[in-house]
Structure formats: C-alpha cells, structure tokens
Design an enzyme around this catalytic site. Structure first.
Site, PDB file in Angstrom:
ATOM      1  N   ASP A 273       0.855  -1.183   0.000  1.00  0.00           N
ATOM      2  CA  ASP A 273       0.000   0.000   0.000  1.00  0.00           C
ATOM      3  C   ASP A 273       0.893   1.235   0.000  1.00  0.00           C
ATOM      4  O   ASP A 273       2.113   1.134   0.121  1.00  0.00           O
ATOM      5  CB  ASP A 273      -1.001  -0.002   1.168  1.00  0.00           C
TER       6      ASP A 273
ATOM      7  N   TYR B 288       3.045   4.744   0.662  1.00  0.00           N
ATOM      8  CA  TYR B 288       3.839   5.248   1.790  1.00  0.00           C
ATOM      9  C   TYR B 288       2.952   6.082   2.711  1.00  0.00           C
ATOM     10  O   TYR B 288       2.029   6.765   2.255  1.00  0.00           O
ATOM     11  CB  TYR B 288       4.994   6.108   1.276  1.00  0.00           C
TER      12      TYR B 288
ATOM     13  N   PHE C  66       6.565   1.853  -4.624  1.00  0.00           N
ATOM     14  CA  PHE C  66       7.976   2.031  -4.244  1.00  0.00           C
ATOM     15  C   PHE C  66       8.553   3.404  -4.601  1.00  0.00           C
ATOM     16  O   PHE C  66       9.622   3.763  -4.131  1.00  0.00           O
ATOM     17  CB  PHE C  66       8.868   0.925  -4.845  1.00  0.00           C
TER      18      PHE C  66
ATOM     19  N   HIS D 112      10.811  -9.668   0.020  1.00  0.00           N
ATOM     20  CA  HIS D 112      10.552  -8.230  -0.136  1.00  0.00           C
ATOM     21  C   HIS D 112      11.854  -7.440   0.071  1.00  0.00           C
ATOM     22  O   HIS D 112      12.731  -7.873   0.824  1.00  0.00           O
ATOM     23  CB  HIS D 112       9.516  -7.798   0.901  1.00  0.00           C
TER      24      HIS D 112
END
Length: 221
Positions: A66, A68, A79, A188
């Site tokens: 989701d 930032y 990202f 991740h």
C-alpha cells in the site's frame, strides 16, 4: 456507477468493475476518508500507475502493498517517491540490487516515473492509506479491484513479466497464467527481509533477458 478518472485504455477494460457493489462501496469509503482524514496519495494520484503505463505499453508489473504513510512520499506508483525526497529503505535496497546486477550507479532521485513511462505498471494491491497507519485501507475493496487488474493482464495480454516481492505479492502468482507470462518471485526489499532472498534475486536482468527473447525492448532501469 462511480465516476472514476482512469486512463482511457484501462477505463475501457475495467468499466464493468465500476458498477459492482464492492467498488461503489469502496469509492464511498475512500471519499469519506479524504474528507475526514489525511489520506495518501493525493486524490488525483490514486490511479497514477495506470496514467503512466497505458495498456498497450505494459510489459512489466511490479506489485507493492500500500502507499507510503509519510507526508509527500506517496505518488501512486509502488515504491516510488517524488524528486527531492530521501529514498525509503525498501527503494534504496531495490537500487542496491539493481547496481549489483547491472553496475549502474544508484540514481539521485527515487522517482520511478521513468520506469512507468516505459511500460512498468507500478501497482500497489491497496491504492490509498491513512497518514501514519500502514494497511489502514486493507479489506475495503481495493484488493478485489487490483486482483481483477492482475487477472485482466494475465488473460488478455501475453509475455508480461510479473515481479512479486514479499509474501502478499507472491500470493498473487496464482492469478497469473505462468504459461503465457514470466513470474519472478522473491523476498521483499524491506530491511527486515532483504537478506532472505531479495538481494541476489537477479530479477532486473532476468526480466530484460525474457523481454529480449520475445523480441520486445528491454527496460532501461
């Protein structure tokens, strides 16, 4: 039907979703949240990933979780952060892996719009979030919508590279036809898991090798 401002080539294909009860409930929830809370990204950037990566350009999907949660960071591209902001730890690790694979220096900016403009769909599974509260908009309907996006791509396109980092993203592999597309999975890039298989995954090189093997242009990472 909810009036959704979505890039034309995507709107054409996703129009049927907008009249479904879950989506109308989702839009009502999101509108209320923007009116009563601080929500990221800015409303006009919720569908930014689609704006920069039209259907015809799409070659790669990078799936985030989701947006930032800190001021100014979220820009509707997984990202990515706007020019001039410090790179969050996960993004810095992405750039470190890219440097290991290709030798190119870590960019000054964490803005990944130039990836999106080349056909990389930087998609989060949830497209909005309350300031300071990770996962605060989980389970409200975004996952149903973004799952449909993934299935639509799998069904109607061919030879797309899906880069799935972390267990939530990797669960989406079952939505993709592995006979038509390349699925790349790893840990991740967050500091908590990066040493468990993100570093050294070779995804950026593997992606471009696959695209070139299919006669498609590689991504200029």
């Amino acid at each position: 039907m909810a009036d959704v401002k979505l890039e034309a080539s995507w709107k054409l294909r996703l129009q049927a979703e907008f009249s479904k009860p879950y989506f109308e409930n989702l839009i009502a929830f999101v509108k209320n949240e923007y009116q009563t809370q601080t929500i990221y990204p800015p409303g006009k950037l919720i569908f930014n990933a689609f704006e920069h990566c039209s259907w015809d350009k799409l070659r790669v999907v990078i799936l985030g979780q989701d947006p930032y949660i800190n001021p100014g960071q979220a820009m509707g591209l997984s990202f990515s952060v706007p020019d001039g902001l410090p790179k969050p730890p996960s993004l810095l690790n992405i750039f470190k892996e890219l440097k290991k694979e290709t030798g190119q220096e870590i960019p000054v900016s964490g803005n990944l719009t130039y990836w999106a403009d080349q056909g990389v769909l930087l998609l989060n599974t949830v497209l909005t979030v309350q300031a300071g509260l990770s996962n605060s908009h989980q389970g409200k309907g975004w996952e149903t919508f973004t799952d449909e996006v993934i299935q639509l791509i799998s069904r109607e396109k061919e030879q797309v590279v899906f880069m799935l980092w972390g267990s939530p993203a990797r669960k989406k592999a079952q939505l993709v036809d592995a006979g038509k597309h390349l699925i790349l999975e790893s840990a991740h890039p967050s500091p908590m898991s990066v040493e468990r298989g993100f570093f050294g995954n070779g995804h950026f090189v593997k992606c471009n090798e696959y695209l070139q093997s299919k006669g498609l242009n590689p991504i200029n990472w």
